[in-house]
Enzyme design. Sequence first.
Site, mmCIF file in Angstrom:
data_model
loop_
_atom_site.group_PDB
_atom_site.id
_atom_site.type_symbol
_atom_site.label_atom_id
_atom_site.label_comp_id
_atom_site.label_asym_id
_atom_site.label_seq_id
_atom_site.Cartn_x
_atom_site.Cartn_y
_atom_site.Cartn_z
ATOM 1 N N GLU A 84 -0.350 -9.198 -0.860
ATOM 2 C CA GLU A 84 -0.856 -8.614 0.395
ATOM 3 C C GLU A 84 -2.093 -7.755 0.103
ATOM 4 O OE1 GLU A 84 1.889 -7.489 3.859
ATOM 5 O OE2 GLU A 84 0.824 -5.619 3.515
ATOM 6 N N HIS B 190 6.960 5.514 12.762
ATOM 7 C CA HIS B 190 7.266 6.310 11.569
ATOM 8 C C HIS B 190 6.031 6.810 10.827
ATOM 9 C CE1 HIS B 190 5.956 3.425 8.462
ATOM 10 N NE2 HIS B 190 6.340 2.492 9.303
ATOM 11 N N ARG C 14 3.021 8.428 8.946
ATOM 12 C CA ARG C 14 2.765 9.819 8.566
ATOM 13 C C ARG C 14 1.714 10.490 9.475
ATOM 14 N NH1 ARG C 14 4.253 12.156 3.354
ATOM 15 N NH2 ARG C 14 5.546 10.313 3.053
ATOM 16 N N GLU D 287 -2.024 5.153 3.099
ATOM 17 C CA GLU D 287 -2.006 3.741 2.707
ATOM 18 C C GLU D 287 -3.394 3.151 2.472
ATOM 19 O OE1 GLU D 287 -0.284 5.051 5.213
ATOM 20 O OE2 GLU D 287 1.828 4.691 4.751
ATOM 21 N N ASP E 96 0.795 -1.238 0.000
ATOM 22 C CA ASP E 96 0.000 0.000 0.000
ATOM 23 C C ASP E 96 0.821 1.277 0.000
ATOM 24 O OD1 ASP E 96 1.087 -0.023 2.529
ATOM 25 O OD2 ASP E 96 -0.743 -0.705 3.516
ATOM 26 N N HIS F 188 13.716 5.248 11.893
ATOM 27 C CA HIS F 188 13.458 5.407 10.462
ATOM 28 C C HIS F 188 14.272 6.596 9.931
ATOM 29 C CE1 HIS F 188 11.064 6.218 6.870
ATOM 30 N NE2 HIS F 188 10.444 5.064 7.042
HETATM 31 C C1 UD1 Z 1 6.849 4.845 3.382
HETATM 32 C C2 UD1 Z 1 5.422 4.448 3.002
HETATM 33 C C3 UD1 Z 1 4.733 3.784 4.165
HETATM 34 C C4 UD1 Z 1 5.563 2.650 4.743
HETATM 35 C C5 UD1 Z 1 6.972 3.144 5.050
HETATM 36 C C6 UD1 Z 1 7.832 2.000 5.480
HETATM 37 C C7 UD1 Z 1 4.252 5.894 1.406
HETATM 38 C C8 UD1 Z 1 3.415 7.103 1.200
HETATM 39 N N1 UD1 Z 1 4.658 5.649 2.655
HETATM 40 O O1 UD1 Z 1 6.733 5.857 4.370
HETATM 41 O O2 UD1 Z 1 3.493 3.263 3.713
HETATM 42 O O3 UD1 Z 1 4.960 2.209 5.923
HETATM 43 O O4 UD1 Z 1 7.535 3.718 3.864
HETATM 44 O O5 UD1 Z 1 9.002 2.408 6.091
HETATM 45 O O6 UD1 Z 1 4.555 5.212 0.462
HETATM 46 N N2 UD1 Z 1 14.291 8.495 3.832
HETATM 47 C C9 UD1 Z 1 15.655 8.414 3.657
HETATM 48 N N3 UD1 Z 1 16.199 7.173 3.391
HETATM 49 C C10 UD1 Z 1 15.447 6.042 3.298
HETATM 50 C C11 UD1 Z 1 14.059 6.155 3.485
HETATM 51 C C12 UD1 Z 1 13.501 7.387 3.739
HETATM 52 O O7 UD1 Z 1 16.360 9.405 3.728
HETATM 53 O O8 UD1 Z 1 15.994 4.953 3.059
HETATM 54 C C13 UD1 Z 1 13.712 9.842 4.126
HETATM 55 C C14 UD1 Z 1 13.621 10.750 2.894
HETATM 56 O O9 UD1 Z 1 13.847 12.074 3.300
HETATM 57 C C15 UD1 Z 1 12.174 10.577 2.461
HETATM 58 C C16 UD1 Z 1 11.479 10.442 3.808
HETATM 59 O O10 UD1 Z 1 12.365 9.667 4.597
HETATM 60 O O11 UD1 Z 1 11.697 11.677 1.712
HETATM 61 C C17 UD1 Z 1 10.111 9.810 3.764
HETATM 62 O O12 UD1 Z 1 10.135 8.614 2.993
HETATM 63 P P1 UD1 Z 1 8.780 8.124 2.259
HETATM 64 O O13 UD1 Z 1 9.078 6.891 1.524
HETATM 65 O O14 UD1 Z 1 8.161 9.256 1.513
HETATM 66 O O15 UD1 Z 1 7.797 7.849 3.461
HETATM 67 P P2 UD1 Z 1 7.925 6.863 4.665
HETATM 68 O O16 UD1 Z 1 7.506 7.623 5.867
HETATM 69 O O17 UD1 Z 1 9.221 6.168 4.645
HETATM 70 N N1 UDP Z 2 12.684 -3.541 10.103
HETATM 71 C C1 UDP Z 2 14.046 -3.615 9.835
HETATM 72 N N2 UDP Z 2 14.900 -2.776 10.516
HETATM 73 C C2 UDP Z 2 14.460 -1.875 11.430
HETATM 74 C C3 UDP Z 2 13.065 -1.785 11.671
HETATM 75 C C4 UDP Z 2 12.206 -2.625 10.987
HETATM 76 O O1 UDP Z 2 14.483 -4.427 9.031
HETATM 77 O O2 UDP Z 2 15.278 -1.147 12.026
HETATM 78 C C5 UDP Z 2 11.765 -4.433 9.358
HETATM 79 C C6 UDP Z 2 10.754 -5.202 10.178
HETATM 80 O O3 UDP Z 2 11.250 -6.462 10.570
HETATM 81 C C7 UDP Z 2 9.575 -5.331 9.225
HETATM 82 C C8 UDP Z 2 9.683 -4.119 8.340
HETATM 83 O O4 UDP Z 2 10.998 -3.590 8.527
HETATM 84 O O5 UDP Z 2 9.718 -6.463 8.385
HETATM 85 C C9 UDP Z 2 8.650 -3.087 8.679
HETATM 86 O O6 UDP Z 2 8.918 -1.936 7.970
HETATM 87 P P1 UDP Z 2 8.344 -0.525 8.357
HETATM 88 O O7 UDP Z 2 7.977 -0.510 9.791
HETATM 89 O O8 UDP Z 2 9.314 0.482 7.862
HETATM 90 O O9 UDP Z 2 7.063 -0.391 7.415
HETATM 91 P P2 UDP Z 2 5.546 -0.854 7.539
HETATM 92 O O10 UDP Z 2 5.514 -2.321 7.762
HETATM 93 O O11 UDP Z 2 4.937 -0.049 8.633
HETATM 94 O O12 UDP Z 2 4.964 -0.458 6.223
#
Ligand code: UD1
Ligand code: UDP
Length: 385
Positions: free
Chosen positions: A127, A214, A216, A141, A105, A247
Amino acid sequence: MAGRGKTGLKKKIMAVFGTRPEAIKMCPLIRELQNRPAFQTIVTVSGQHRQMLDPVLRAFSVAPDYDLSVMREKQTLADLTAGILSGLRGVLEGERPELLLVHGDTATTFAAALAGFYVHIPVGHVEAGLRTYDMDNPFPEEFNRRAVTLLSRWHFAPTLGAKKNLLQEGVAEDKIYVTGNTVIDALKTTVSPDYRHPELLWAAGSRLILLTAHRRENWGEPLRRIFRALRRVLEENPDVKVIYPIHQNPEVRKIAAEELGGCERVHLIEPLGMADFHNFMAQSYLILTDSGGIQEEAPSLGKPVLVLRETTERPEGVEAGTLLLVGREEESVYQSLLRLLNDPHLYRSMARAVNPYGDGRASERIADILEKETGARAKFSETKV
Ligand code: UD1
Ligand code: UDP
């Protein structure tokens, strides 16, 4: 770059994903597809995550054929979605896979499914069917997964409950398959009783709370309230320590540093590798999280989880008694944590290992179904979860 056109009689399948949780749940399936002679598997990553995606790819030895590298610091959802949509168009038109697989999602999931729809490439949704029926929780999501259902031809539901949601929305039953969740496929191989880590040594002798947050919809005040509740619990319980692999999102990092930075018994650390994180879960006392994937993993490890959300699309873990929804209000988080720490009966009742998400063979089932649906395998019989 992957070759164009069909390779012999192989059916060309493209998997698209971009964030850490999608990678953790798609890589086991990609490995399974790569082992099937019927398929040519092409991997496209959006690069929505960068630092958090690449270690997962390395852990599974999955090398992307295409990488859209769309991540920009703090970019808007609109820019992210538009970047993936336009980046994918050329890749899809060049490769013309027989089908496209997406997961879950995220923005990548939604944009990839829409990109497939625009060029008439059928989509399989892994999923599928998770719902809260509340568009703001989780945001965005809940919209993404509902939209992806509309855009998909095949729906791989992890549980019967997810299948029921899809049926209720009018999805044809013969296009819904209950497979279990691929997250359990990964978890089967990572946890070891001999696992050691310096952070776990620091926590030895204490009750360890493993924290992740983490979402939003929790940015800003809700996160601050959660962290304040945690600080109060720490002040009153000297035998408790917290590890928070934060995160990469700068919004989350800033608030965590401001609210928890000075606490001696809180370690704010970089995100852990998948196998490390699974072992941290296994060695923790309890888990505090707003994550989706962790709600699925923790029950099978027998770890109580307090879910920092108002609602969940994973009711199976709540029904099984391992997950408790505690919301984002300071008082509610504080009281729930105290109760779980001080009531051994409650702790024991939540710490039972249950696994509502299948037997770790979801990838195998999905690959079987794809062989049937693409005509790669004439004879087929559905395996039950
Ligand atoms: C995203 C997903 C969320 C999921 C989460 C898992 C969307 C809208 N959100 O949220 O559904 O639960 O991933 O973790 O798709 N960033 C880095 N390095 C990384 C990752 C993120 O620097 O490896 C920073 C960047 O500034 C980026 C910000 O985090 O712009 C937000 O990342 P984004 O993928 O937009 O949203 P998440 O909160 O990670
Ligand atoms: N996870 C990881 N390292 C971390 C925190 C989480 O590998 O420091 C893994 C965790 O085991 C799970 C997945 O990341 O499989 C969950 O991801 P996240 O919480 O970012 O996203 P969501 O599931 O909420 O979309």
